[in-house]
Design an enzyme around this catalytic site. Structure first.
Site, short mmCIF file in Angstrom:
data_model
loop_
_atom_site.label_atom_id
_atom_site.label_comp_id
_atom_site.label_asym_id
_atom_site.label_seq_id
_atom_site.Cartn_x
_atom_site.Cartn_y
_atom_site.Cartn_z
N GLN A 149 25.00 2.09 11.99
CA GLN A 149 23.58 2.42 12.05
C GLN A 149 23.12 3.25 10.84
O GLN A 149 21.98 3.13 10.40
CB GLN A 149 23.27 3.17 13.35
CG GLN A 149 21.80 3.08 13.70
CD GLN A 149 21.48 3.69 15.04
OE1 GLN A 149 21.96 4.77 15.38
NE2 GLN A 149 20.68 3.00 15.83
N GLU B 117 3.62 5.06 -19.26
CA GLU B 117 2.22 4.73 -18.92
C GLU B 117 1.56 5.85 -18.13
O GLU B 117 0.75 5.61 -17.23
CB GLU B 117 2.14 3.38 -18.22
CG GLU B 117 2.61 2.31 -19.19
CD GLU B 117 2.11 0.93 -18.89
OE1 GLU B 117 1.05 0.82 -18.26
OE2 GLU B 117 2.78 -0.02 -19.32
#
Ligand code: COS
Length: 386
Positions: free
Chosen positions: A278, A363
């Site tokens: 899990q 950017e």
């Protein structure tokens, strides 16, 4: 989920996925290792018309919007971010011409860029002007029918590989950003040379170089717009392109998630496939949540921008920040699922993690993007009060 893409958009995605699988995946490790510019892959993109997807038909493009170029970027990034940024940087170099160029300039340069026969680059950053973009020092001085350019641009993607450069200079220093002016420069112009190729942490297939101008004479017709409009044109070009950084982010995240799922299905420990644990399932689920949320955001924003709204700086910044922060986390977790193997260079996930880091930096850093978003929130709140 197919995000209700049109048939044409699905065709583009299919085409790029094929190019990515056939031409990029087999060579990405070698391109990274040898820091080689992906010239053949750029040619394959050009031959299939991909450089024109988001440019107007009037200038030889296919007339799509940034949704189309984002699809191209996402699929290339799924295979290799160094390759996809080489493609994306050419579009960024075209945007100042598209946004602010005269009709003559657009007709002269955009068809060459739409065909991909020539690549472009965008020159704004300097050694002392990164986040503070209006602090640039590269100077353009009018001399008759020419401008004479002196100065150095730093960390320019596609530097040396591109033929056409949209460069932001200062024509009137006392005015700061309001004294900035853009020009189109061509490789080979006298007084225009390149620095050495930079050695980078990631996106190593892409070329990053200085642009050096020493008394470089540019015909006055190569001005983008008018004197003094360079900063705003640069900001608008970045606004237009930032969701594409989001596209790069979802691509590299999806690529890392795919590899992590495949590995977890194969790898056995304690007598079981690790995907049955899990702890691993929850990591994969969290990665999938991030990727899908980022994708939904990016394409919602690109579609909005494609309707030509007046101002979209805030949304564009959001579509850059969330996916790029997610990509950093997803690629780190993908490496974690691979364990020790993930840390080895024989496996592609360590490259994806190295590549992803730049998305939070270039950017416009994610810190600057948060400033842009917060300033817009303040402006919006103030205008509601009135
Ligand atoms: N669109 C249109 N106009 C814009 C704009 C935008 N996105 N952003 C700013 N402007 C205008 C402002 O309206 C202002 O106009 P006025 O002079 O008429 O008031 C002018 O540009 C100056 O704006 P501002 O005062 O906000 O500029 P700053 O110097 O404070 O800089 C930031 C603003 C920090 C947002 C800008 O420098 C920036 O984006 N930095 C990051 C640069 C970057 O992305 N670098 C990466 C290079 S490419 S890899």
């Amino acid at each position: 989920m197919d995000y209700l893409f049109t048939e044409e958009q699905k065709q583009i995605r299919k085409l790029v996925r094929r190019i990515a699988e056939e031409k990029v995946v087999p060579v990405r490790a070698e391109l990274d290792e040898s820091e080689t510019f992906p010239r053949d892959i750029m040619r394959a993109c050009a031959d299939t018309g991909l450089f024109g997807v988001s440019l107007p038909e009037a200038y030889g493009g296919l007339g799509g919007g940034i949704t189309e170029s984002c699809l191209v970027v996402e699929e290339l990034s799924r295979a290799c971010l160094g390759v996809s940024v080489s493609y994306a940087a050419s579009l960024l170099g075209a945007y100042p011409i598209l946004i602010g160029g005269s009709e003559e300039l657009k007709k002269r340069y955009l068809p060459q860029l739409a065909s991909g026969k020539r690549l472009a680059a965008f020159g704004l950053t300097e050694a002392n002007a990164g986040s503070d973009a209006s602090g640039i020092r590269t100077e353009a001085r009018r001399d008759g029918n020419y401008y004479v350019i002196n100065g150095t641009k730093q960390w320019i993607t596609n530097g040396g590989e591109a033929d056409i450069y949209s460069v932001i200079t200062i024509t009137e220093r006392s005015k700061g950003g309001r004294g900035a002016t853009g020009f189109v420069l061509e490789k080979g112009m006298e007084g225009f040379s390149f620095g050495k190729k930079e050695k980078k942490l990631g996106i190593r297939a892409s070329a990053t170089r200085e642009l050096i101008f020493q008394d470089c004479r540019v015909p006055k017709e190569n001005i983008i717009g008018r004197e003094g409009t360079g900063f705003i044109i640069a900001m608008k070009a970045l606004d237009r392109n930032r969701p594409s950084v989001g596209g790069q982010a979802i691509g590299v995240s999806q690529g890392a998630l795919d590899l992590a799922v495949a590995y977890a299905r194969e790898r056995e420990q304690f007598g079981n496939k690790i995907i049955s644990f899990q702890a691993v399932q929850h990591m994969l689920a969290d990665m999938a949540i991030q990727v899908e949320a980022a994708r939904a955001l990016v394409y919602a924003v690109t579609r909005y921008i494609d309707t030509n709204p007046k101002d979209f700086s805030k949304l564009s910044a959001i579509a850059k920040v969330f996916p790029s922060d997610a990509a950093m986390k997803v690629t780190i977790d993908a490496l974690q699922i691979f364990g020790g193997y993930g840390y080895m260079r024989e496996y592609p996930v360590e490259k994806m993690m190295r590549d992803a880091k730049i998305l939070q930096i270039y950017e416009g850093t994610n810190q600057i993007q948060r400033n842009v978003i917060a300033l817009e929130l303040i402006k919006e709140a103030a205008s509601k009060k009135r």
